[in-house]
Scaffold this motif. Structure first.
Motif, short mmCIF file in Angstrom:
data_model
loop_
_atom_site.label_atom_id
_atom_site.label_comp_id
_atom_site.label_asym_id
_atom_site.label_seq_id
_atom_site.Cartn_x
_atom_site.Cartn_y
_atom_site.Cartn_z
N GLN A 1 0.83 -1.20 0.00
CA GLN A 1 0.00 0.00 0.00
C GLN A 1 0.87 1.25 0.00
OE1 GLN A 1 -3.17 0.26 -0.45
NE2 GLN A 1 -3.32 2.47 -0.12
N THR A 2 1.96 1.22 0.76
CA THR A 2 2.88 2.36 0.80
C THR A 2 3.52 2.59 -0.57
OG1 THR A 2 3.39 1.96 3.13
CG2 THR A 2 4.96 3.27 1.89
N LEU B 1 4.11 5.46 -5.91
CA LEU B 1 4.06 5.39 -7.37
C LEU B 1 2.95 6.29 -7.93
CD1 LEU B 1 4.66 1.58 -8.00
CD2 LEU B 1 6.30 3.47 -8.14
N LYS B 2 1.80 6.32 -7.27
CA LYS B 2 0.72 7.19 -7.72
C LYS B 2 1.13 8.66 -7.66
CE LYS B 2 -3.28 4.24 -6.70
NZ LYS B 2 -4.48 4.07 -5.85
N ARG B 3 1.84 9.02 -6.61
CA ARG B 3 2.30 10.40 -6.47
C ARG B 3 3.31 10.74 -7.56
NH1 ARG B 3 4.75 13.28 -0.99
NH2 ARG B 3 5.28 15.27 -1.97
N TYR B 4 4.20 9.80 -7.85
CA TYR B 4 5.20 10.01 -8.90
C TYR B 4 4.51 10.20 -10.26
CZ TYR B 4 8.79 8.76 -12.34
OH TYR B 4 9.62 8.74 -13.42
N ALA B 5 3.54 9.34 -10.57
CA ALA B 5 2.84 9.44 -11.85
C ALA B 5 2.02 10.73 -11.92
CB ALA B 5 1.95 8.23 -12.06
N ALA B 6 1.39 11.12 -10.82
CA ALA B 6 0.58 12.34 -10.79
C ALA B 6 1.43 13.59 -11.03
CB ALA B 6 -0.16 12.45 -9.46
N SER B 7 2.72 13.51 -10.69
CA SER B 7 3.60 14.66 -10.89
C SER B 7 4.16 14.73 -12.31
CB SER B 7 4.76 14.59 -9.88
OG SER B 7 5.64 13.51 -10.19
N GLY B 8 3.76 13.79 -13.18
CA GLY B 8 4.20 13.84 -14.57
C GLY B 8 5.19 12.75 -14.96
N GLY B 9 5.61 11.93 -14.01
CA GLY B 9 6.52 10.84 -14.34
C GLY B 9 5.80 9.72 -15.06
#
Length: 262
Positions: free
Chosen positions: A176-177, A182-190
């Protein structure tokens, strides 16, 4: 009219043979920048071989791979500076602590020492490893190794992150962590390129998916398009031709004990 920006990853005509065995047979994929891309397939489908060639770890027999327009094999320094990799079966420096491993990787990539320390401390904390940062990697569990490997892959803030079975051996709390990071990374444009056997996980995380079987891509596109109104698990079984082979009917002896009523 301005030309469209290059895809984050462009794979064209990729082939790899090991002796008489064809592992990857003409794979073509275009992965848009900012997408969360899932690569799924049965064991032996060619997923790991494809990712290894896409990241410069294995030279293809034929084909090209571009990462943000740079050729993986003609310009490897530029490509590897902008990608993060968490390969399957990751090997690490066992006699370094988790924090030392991150410090070594960060300095190797030319980051200032103070910035490496700041990022390493933050990654260890977010991934639940702050209490284990001083322990040797040799003493880490499988899940802890996955998490510190992910931290190492993220430390230099890559544009594209390649993950091969990142949740294998990871407990539900840690998973879950990792999903949150990963979701935060993708949301930032990665851009995330993830290989996994867990269809439910791919459905939760990915917006685009490709299904591989016997070294070829048999379906690709937006997740909902590939699913076609089914679960990804059901679509996957149909796409790779998995059927009930009647093994249950041919194993009538299994579990039977002497004296059991017939």
């Amino acid at each position: 009219m301005d030309a469209a920006p290059p895809a984050a990853v462009g794979i064209c005509g990729l082939w790899k043979r090991f002796g008489q065995q064809v592992a990857v047979a003409g794979v073509d994929l275009e992965i848009p920048a900012g997408s969360f891309f899932g690569l799924v397939g049965p064991n032996g489908a060619g997923k790991t071989t494809t990712l290894s060639m896409a990241t410069g770890l294995l030279r293809p027999d034929h084909g090209t791979v571009l990462v943000h327009g740079a050729d993986v094999w003609r310009d490897p320094v530029a490509v590897k500076a902008g990608i993060g990799i968490l390969p399957e079966g990751l090997r690490m420096f066992e006699r370094l602590s988790g924090r030392e491993l991150l410090q070594y990787g960060g300095r190797l990539r030319g980051l200032p020492a103070a910035e490496v320390d700041r990022r390493a401390d933050e990654l260890l904390r977010v991934l639940g490893l702050d209490g284990a940062g001083g322990r040797l990697v040799a003493d880490y569990s499988t899940g802890m190794r996955k998490k510190v490997g992910l931290a190492a892959a993220l430390l230099h803030n890559p544009r594209v992150l390649f993950l091969d079975e990142p949740f294998e051996g990871v407990d539900p709390v840690s998973a879950q962590t990792v999903r949150g990071v990963l979701k935060r990374y993708a949301a930032s444009g990665g851009t995330v390129v993830l290989s996994s056997h867990v269809m439910e996980l791919v459905e939760q995380l990915c917006d685009r998916v490709a299904v591989m079987n016997a070294g070829r891509v048999v379906a690709r596109g937006p997740l909902d398009e590939v699913r076609g109104g089914r679960s990804l698990h059901e679509a996957f079984l149909d796409l790779v031709g998995a059927r009930d082979d009647g093994a249950g009917a041919s194993l009538g002896w299994l579990g039977a004990r002497p004296g059991d009523a017939r």
